[in-house]
Design an enzyme around this catalytic site. Structure first.
Site, short mmCIF file in Angstrom:
data_model
loop_
_atom_site.label_atom_id
_atom_site.label_comp_id
_atom_site.label_asym_id
_atom_site.label_seq_id
_atom_site.Cartn_x
_atom_site.Cartn_y
_atom_site.Cartn_z
N GLY A 37 6.80 -4.50 6.87
CA GLY A 37 7.10 -3.15 6.59
C GLY A 37 6.47 -2.06 7.24
N GLY A 78 0.03 -2.18 6.15
CA GLY A 78 -1.14 -2.81 6.46
C GLY A 78 -1.51 -4.23 5.96
N LYS A 79 0.13 -4.32 6.97
CA LYS A 79 0.17 -5.79 8.00
C LYS A 79 -0.46 -6.75 8.56
CE LYS A 79 3.60 -3.84 10.22
NZ LYS A 79 3.57 -2.58 9.81
N SER A 80 -0.80 -6.26 9.46
CA SER A 80 -1.92 -6.53 10.36
C SER A 80 -3.74 -6.99 9.49
CB SER A 80 -2.23 -5.70 11.78
OG SER A 80 -2.33 -6.52 12.63
N SER A 83 9.23 -4.82 12.98
CA SER A 83 10.77 -5.29 12.43
C SER A 83 11.31 -4.98 11.11
CB SER A 83 9.81 -7.35 12.06
OG SER A 83 9.02 -6.95 11.20
#
Lengths: 219, 219
Positions: free
Chosen positions: A50, A55-57, A124
């Site tokens: 994303g 907010g991925k991490s 990514s």
């Protein structure tokens, strides 16, 4: 959660006679299946993708904490432990970005083999890179999780001040601003990290893992 | 072996009320210390080094099996899972060999952080490369294990037929024949993999890990 290996005939008898050196071992490689049996859960790659600020991490770490608290083997790969270590020789050219994701995919595969639920948290942005990581492992091992917060939300959050710099031209080829983000077409999961709360997103993912038989239902 | 995190006040209460979605988690990163507490053992890097045929991989896998059967988190990195994956872009030039060992050191550091006893089994003939891997982690985390079989023994075994090829000039810069092996001067452990049996070598290493407080004495 941990099953005694001695209770599984596949591992043979474990002799333990009060002498720490008097143990029986097998000389073969420990298989992924044996690890899953012992730990009580399968391993998997949870590939969070994303925009920056989506907010991925945060989500990956929250899921990781939830798994850890249930006694499961789990680990997060993110910029903090990859970019300053394994990939510190890489910059942000197209080929370096591709190599960065390739290495992350290979390391995730090692953790998968080691019986660990491994969570990767990187933008990514390119489908081809993500698909190459997926192709390294078996069917069902790669769970792509699209953190689908709108660009507007991510830019408004601008948690690291990167969007402001990208708009000012200080960062070139910034995903969403001056470089494309290729949305996953059929991710295993899409979570609305722009609208939903963290707890709701974690619950969504945990439920999916249970439904797939990767982790057990809680008793 | 696995301590319940609920029994440690540092982790807070774990609520589990028969509703799989109703779990409490913490949003912070899970620390290495928390993993050690939960698993009942510390993590470490066991860095096996020695000539081709000295028994590094066999010994690493035997130690790994012994740890696994005691319920510990452990994993072997060796040529099988590294050279065809993470390092498949690398050849055998000096710079590629150095980069190969660098990446292995970085991956081992990730497993260390993930609470895993990670065993690496590579010739790693150069002191400078091994010392760089050691410098990535803390005091006591890197355990260098010299598999000290004599060249004559390794060449007589020639398990992979590589010494014959090296003597015939078909492999250039082969460690021990046409490229130096720099013996560790002060390794944490030196095991006589030329003279001692496998079981004796495993016992030696397990005893060391117990003495260092990395893994518990068996009850």
């Amino acid at each position: 959660m941990t099953a005694s290996p001695a209770s599984n005939p596949a591992y043979g008898a474990l002799t333990n006679q009060g002498n720490s050196t008097n143990i029986v071992w097998h000389h073969s490689t420990v298989t992924r299946e044996a690890r899953a049996y012992q730990r009580g859960h399968r391993s998997a790659i949870l590939w969070f993708t994303g925009l920056s600020g989506s907010g991925k991490s945060t989500l990956a770490n929250a899921v990781n904490s939830a798994l850890f608290e249930q006694g499961m083997a789990c680990y997060v790969l993110d910029g903090d432990n990859i970019r300053h270590g394994l990939c510190k020789d890489l910059g942000f050219s197209d080929s370096d970005r591709e190599e960065n994701i390739r290495r992350i995919g290979e390391v995730a595969k090692l953790f998968l083999d080691a019986g660990v639920v491994v969570l990767t948290a990187f933008v990514s942005p390119f489908k081809a890179d993500r698909d190459r990581a997926r192709a390294l492992v078996g069917e069902g091992d790669f769970i792509e999780i699209h953190c689908a917060a709108d660009l507007g939300v991510c830019e408004e959050r601008d948690t690291k001040g990167l969007y402001a710099k990208a708009r000012a031209g200080e960062i070139k080829e910034f995903t969403g601003i001056s470089s494309p983000y290729e949305e996953p077409e059929l991710p295993e999961l899409r979570v609305d990290t722009g609208g939903q709360g963290l707890e709701e997103c974690v619950t969504h993912i945990i439920g999916y893992l249970q439904g797939q038989g990767i982790i057990p239902e809680l008793s």
